[in-house]
Design a protein around this motif. Structure first.
Motif, PDB file in Angstrom:
ATOM      1  N   TYR A  84      37.292  43.959  34.623  1.00 55.49           N
ATOM      2  CA  TYR A  84      35.959  43.338  34.617  1.00 55.49           C
ATOM      3  C   TYR A  84      35.432  43.181  33.194  1.00 55.49           C
ATOM      4  CZ  TYR A  84      30.934  42.830  35.480  1.00 55.49           C
ATOM      5  OH  TYR A  84      29.629  42.392  35.502  1.00 55.49           O
ATOM      6  N   GLN A  85      35.503  44.260  32.407  1.00 53.70           N
ATOM      7  CA  GLN A  85      35.009  44.204  31.029  1.00 53.70           C
ATOM      8  C   GLN A  85      35.863  43.287  30.163  1.00 53.70           C
ATOM      9  OE1 GLN A  85      32.186  45.522  30.005  1.00 53.70           O
ATOM     10  NE2 GLN A  85      31.773  46.571  31.933  1.00 53.70           N
ATOM     11  N   HIS A  86      37.173  43.255  30.426  1.00 54.51           N
ATOM     12  CA  HIS A  86      38.057  42.377  29.656  1.00 54.51           C
ATOM     13  C   HIS A  86      37.707  40.914  29.877  1.00 54.51           C
ATOM     14  CE1 HIS A  86      41.688  40.597  27.953  1.00 54.51           C
ATOM     15  NE2 HIS A  86      41.853  39.948  29.092  1.00 54.51           N
ATOM     16  N   TYR A  87      37.614  40.510  31.136  1.00 51.67           N
ATOM     17  CA  TYR A  87      37.302  39.108  31.433  1.00 51.67           C
ATOM     18  C   TYR A  87      35.896  38.744  30.972  1.00 51.67           C
ATOM     19  CZ  TYR A  87      41.582  38.838  34.183  1.00 51.67           C
ATOM     20  OH  TYR A  87      42.891  38.828  34.569  1.00 51.67           O
ATOM     21  N   LEU A  88      34.982  39.694  31.063  1.00 50.30           N
ATOM     22  CA  LEU A  88      33.618  39.450  30.605  1.00 50.30           C
ATOM     23  C   LEU A  88      33.603  39.191  29.102  1.00 50.30           C
ATOM     24  CD1 LEU A  88      30.963  39.478  32.278  1.00 50.30           C
ATOM     25  CD2 LEU A  88      30.517  41.741  31.336  1.00 50.30           C
ATOM     26  N   SER A  89      34.407  39.932  28.348  1.00 49.09           N
ATOM     27  CA  SER A  89      34.464  39.761  26.895  1.00 49.09           C
ATOM     28  C   SER A  89      35.061  38.413  26.506  1.00 49.09           C
ATOM     29  CB  SER A  89      35.284  40.887  26.265  1.00 49.09           C
ATOM     30  OG  SER A  89      36.664  40.761  26.585  1.00 49.09           O
ATOM     31  N   GLN A  90      35.888  37.846  27.396  1.00 47.47           N
ATOM     32  CA  GLN A  90      36.503  36.553  27.123  1.00 47.47           C
ATOM     33  C   GLN A  90      35.639  35.381  27.597  1.00 47.47           C
ATOM     34  OE1 GLN A  90      39.552  36.639  25.422  1.00 47.47           O
ATOM     35  NE2 GLN A  90      38.976  38.806  25.382  1.00 47.47           N
ATOM     36  N   GLY A  91      34.491  35.682  28.155  1.00 47.47           N
ATOM     37  CA  GLY A  91      33.608  34.635  28.653  1.00 47.47           C
ATOM     38  C   GLY A  91      34.048  34.063  29.981  1.00 47.47           C
ATOM     39  N   LEU A  92      34.899  34.808  30.712  1.00 45.13           N
ATOM     40  CA  LEU A  92      35.406  34.360  32.009  1.00 45.13           C
ATOM     41  C   LEU A  92      34.689  35.092  33.134  1.00 45.13           C
ATOM     42  CD1 LEU A  92      39.227  34.438  31.158  1.00 45.13           C
ATOM     43  CD2 LEU A  92      37.683  32.457  31.106  1.00 45.13           C
ATOM     44  N   GLN A  93      34.608  34.443  34.284  1.00 37.22           N
ATOM     45  CA  GLN A  93      33.995  35.074  35.437  1.00 37.22           C
ATOM     46  C   GLN A  93      34.956  36.104  36.038  1.00 37.22           C
ATOM     47  OE1 GLN A  93      30.898  34.785  36.599  1.00 37.22           O
ATOM     48  NE2 GLN A  93      31.350  36.332  38.146  1.00 37.22           N
ATOM     49  N   PRO A  94      34.604  37.387  36.014  1.00 34.91           N
ATOM     50  CA  PRO A  94      35.524  38.408  36.537  1.00 34.91           C
ATOM     51  C   PRO A  94      35.659  38.306  38.060  1.00 34.91           C
ATOM     52  CG  PRO A  94      33.856  39.375  35.098  1.00 34.91           C
ATOM     53  CD  PRO A  94      33.401  37.986  35.417  1.00 34.91           C
ATOM     54  N   GLU A  95      36.872  38.089  38.530  1.00 39.13           N
ATOM     55  CA  GLU A  95      37.133  38.088  39.968  1.00 39.13           C
ATOM     56  C   GLU A  95      37.672  39.453  40.369  1.00 39.13           C
ATOM     57  OE1 GLU A  95      39.745  34.898  40.839  1.00 39.13           O
ATOM     58  OE2 GLU A  95      38.314  33.328  40.250  1.00 39.13           O
ATOM     59  N   PHE A  96      37.340  39.876  41.581  1.00 40.31           N
ATOM     60  CA  PHE A  96      37.636  41.246  41.996  1.00 40.31           C
ATOM     61  C   PHE A  96      39.119  41.586  41.902  1.00 40.31           C
ATOM     62  CE2 PHE A  96      38.857  44.341  45.238  1.00 40.31           C
ATOM     63  CZ  PHE A  96      38.068  45.424  44.867  1.00 40.31           C
ATOM     64  N   TRP A  97      39.971  40.819  42.589  1.00 39.62           N
ATOM     65  CA  TRP A  97      41.390  41.166  42.644  1.00 39.62           C
ATOM     66  C   TRP A  97      42.075  40.982  41.294  1.00 39.62           C
ATOM     67  CZ3 TRP A  97      42.601  44.236  46.280  1.00 39.62           C
ATOM     68  CH2 TRP A  97      42.009  44.132  47.532  1.00 39.62           C
ATOM     69  N   ALA A  98      41.657  39.956  40.566  1.00 40.69           N
ATOM     70  CA  ALA A  98      42.242  39.739  39.233  1.00 40.69           C
ATOM     71  C   ALA A  98      41.866  40.889  38.292  1.00 40.69           C
ATOM     72  CB  ALA A  98      41.767  38.410  38.667  1.00 40.69           C
ATOM     73  N   SER A  99      40.611  41.327  38.377  1.00 39.09           N
ATOM     74  CA  SER A  99      40.162  42.438  37.535  1.00 39.09           C
ATOM     75  C   SER A  99      40.872  43.737  37.908  1.00 39.09           C
ATOM     76  CB  SER A  99      38.644  42.621  37.672  1.00 39.09           C
ATOM     77  OG  SER A  99      37.949  41.473  37.221  1.00 39.09           O
ATOM     78  N   LEU A 100      41.012  43.970  39.216  1.00 42.35           N
ATOM     79  CA  LEU A 100      41.672  45.183  39.683  1.00 42.35           C
ATOM     80  C   LEU A 100      43.135  45.211  39.245  1.00 42.35           C
ATOM     81  CD1 LEU A 100      41.257  47.754  41.411  1.00 42.35           C
ATOM     82  CD2 LEU A 100      42.100  46.439  43.369  1.00 42.35           C
ATOM     83  N   TRP A 101      43.811  44.086  39.369  1.00 50.50           N
ATOM     84  CA  TRP A 101      45.237  44.018  39.005  1.00 50.50           C
ATOM     85  C   TRP A 101      45.424  44.167  37.499  1.00 50.50           C
ATOM     86  CZ3 TRP A 101      49.662  44.971  40.961  1.00 50.50           C
ATOM     87  CH2 TRP A 101      50.847  44.447  40.412  1.00 50.50           C
ATOM     88  N   PHE A 102      44.560  43.515  36.724  1.00 51.38           N
ATOM     89  CA  PHE A 102      44.637  43.626  35.272  1.00 51.38           C
ATOM     90  C   PHE A 102      44.451  45.085  34.851  1.00 51.38           C
ATOM     91  CE2 PHE A 102      42.777  43.928  31.079  1.00 51.38           C
ATOM     92  CZ  PHE A 102      43.537  43.054  30.318  1.00 51.38           C
ATOM     93  N   GLY A 103      43.438  45.734  35.415  1.00 52.09           N
ATOM     94  CA  GLY A 103      43.169  47.117  35.072  1.00 52.09           C
ATOM     95  C   GLY A 103      44.295  48.051  35.484  1.00 52.09           C
ATOM     96  N   PHE A 104      44.877  47.801  36.652  1.00 56.88           N
ATOM     97  CA  PHE A 104      45.996  48.613  37.120  1.00 56.88           C
ATOM     98  C   PHE A 104      47.167  48.540  36.148  1.00 56.88           C
ATOM     99  CE2 PHE A 104      50.068  48.676  39.424  1.00 56.88           C
ATOM    100  CZ  PHE A 104      50.043  49.976  39.910  1.00 56.88           C
ATOM    101  N   LEU A 105      47.518  47.324  35.729  1.00 57.61           N
ATOM    102  CA  LEU A 105      48.637  47.153  34.803  1.00 57.61           C
ATOM    103  C   LEU A 105      48.336  47.755  33.432  1.00 57.61           C
ATOM    104  CD1 LEU A 105      49.743  43.481  35.600  1.00 57.61           C
ATOM    105  CD2 LEU A 105      50.782  45.628  36.396  1.00 57.61           C
ATOM    106  N   LYS A 106      47.071  47.777  33.048  1.00 60.65           N
ATOM    107  CA  LYS A 106      46.690  48.309  31.744  1.00 60.65           C
ATOM    108  C   LYS A 106      46.649  49.830  31.744  1.00 60.65           C
ATOM    109  CE  LYS A 106      45.265  47.585  27.498  1.00 60.65           C
ATOM    110  NZ  LYS A 106      46.092  46.872  26.501  1.00 60.65           N
TER     111      LYS A 106
END
Length: 382
Positions: free
Chosen positions: A77-99
């Motif tokens: 969520y914070q990553h996509y927010l910093s990029q000016g993108l709308q954070p989507e739930f599953w995309a944010s969850l998956w990104f965070g999991f991999l990180k």
């Protein structure tokens, strides 16, 4: 039944006199993880209960899951927010999991390797405490911390923070906080500042204009206000350590710990009371202008109160001592935050300081009880 039979068939090979008898401690660790041991403690300090250490540690790991899962989501969520993108739930969850997953893997691989090594060298059972410590270490770290730092900090925490004292149950300081303190003092730029809390910022990825990765505590310490709403801070939609941002998720874990009796409500409640009382004192004196209860929902205060201060090994053992140590932990955390703006997060040092004082507090509590009983005995004798 099939698994039990399989383990029974393997046991002679790993027992004394077997081909792999030197790995007896390792085999015992896996066997007692899968099945509750049928042994009974006959000597030494122990609790008579149907539960054992591994099952207790698993309950704590389960209690950490709400905060960890939210940590996955908030990382994305914070990553996509910093990029000016709308954070989507599953995309944010998956990104965070991999990180976050590599940080967890490194913590467990390094820590368990050392634990198994010490167990084999000493010829004793593998300590179960790292089941929790291995999860706590990643959760108190910033998401962009280099993996090699996690490995070094974990090794330092296990060897210096626990094994030199004799292993699980003998350590004076909470190992997970020892790891965080090691990183803080040895690699300060990697655990402070506005860049380390958002995935990608420290590596130079561009962010939208006006976005700041500064934590709420850093803002309160420098300006006396924070750009995040109290609701966002409580829910966890703010920058911070992986598992520390969501007070709501942490309280869900607290409910499980209290329901199962794994954690002490005396310590937990006292930490919150101590922090709140000290916060109101500074507010009444005019030192701080923001609400005192902000301290409870930002930074690592709630996480420390629920999962760190309640550690049964490093906290007080007496009921009265739990009240005292808990209250002083919360009070010291807020005192550090307010008096030392250069070090906005005071929870870590407060818990470590009270870890060192807990045995002394217990000593005076016991001595006071002995003194009262002596006086009562003298009166009855008269």
């Amino acid at each position: 039944m099939g698994m039990r039979k399989f383990m029974d068939n393997l046991k002679p090979t790993f027992s004394e006199g077997g081909k792999l008898g030197f790995l007896a401690s390792t085999f015992d660790a896996f066997e007692t993880f899968l099945f509750v041991p049928n042994t009974t403690t006959a000597r030494g300090a122990h609790i008579r209960d149907v539960n054992d250490m591994k099952r207790t540690m698993i309950v704590v790991v389960a209690a950490l899951m709400p905060a960890l899962l939210f940590g996955f989501y908030n990382t994305g969520y914070q990553h996509y927010l910093s990029q000016g993108l709308q954070p989507e739930f599953w995309a944010s969850l998956w990104f965070g999991f991999l990180k976050v997953l590599p940080i967890i893997v490194v913590s467990y691989v390094v820590g368990l390797a050392i634990e198994f090594g010490f167990a084999q060298a000493r010829g004793h059972e593998v300590n179960e405490g790292f089941l929790v410590t291995g999860m706590l270490i990643p959760m108190v770290m910033p998401v962009d911390i280099p993996l090699w730092m996690v490995a070094v900090a974990t090794a330092f925490a296990v060897v210096i923070g626990k094994e030199v004292f004799g292993g699980t149950g003998m350590n004076v300081f909470n190992p997970a906080l020892v790891a965080r303190a090691f990183v803080f003092f040895a690699y300060t730029p990697s655990i402070s500042g506005a860049e380390v809390w958002i995935a990608g910022l420290s590596s130079g990825e561009g962010v939208v204009d006006g976005f700041s990765g500064a934590t709420a505590l850093e803002q309160l310490g420098t300006t006396g206000t924070m750009s995040y709403s109290a609701l966002d801070a409580f829910l966890g939609f703010i920058p911070g350590s992986i598992g520390e941002t969501s007070t709501l998720a942490i309280l869900l874990g607290a409910a499980l710990l209290l329901f199962t009796g794994v954690a002490s409500w005396r310590t937990m409640v006292s930490v919150f009371v101590g922090g709140l009382a000290t916060g109101y004192l500074f507010q009444a004196l005019g030192v701080t202008a923001y609400p005192a209860w902000y301290h409870l929902i930002v930074g690592g205060f709630a996480f420390g109160a629920v999962f760190m201060a309640t550690d049964p090994v490093t906290s007080a053992q007496t009921d009265t001592g739990k009240y005292i140590v808990g209250f002083m932990t919360g009070a010291l955390a807020v005192l550090t935050r307010v008096v030392n703006p250069a070090y906005p997060e005071g929870m870590m040092m407060a818990i470590l300081f009270m870890n060192a004082l807990a045995p002394l507090v217990d000593y005076f509590v016991v001595e006071a009880n002995i003194s009262r009983r002596k006086k009562r005995g003298c009166k009855l004798a008269k």
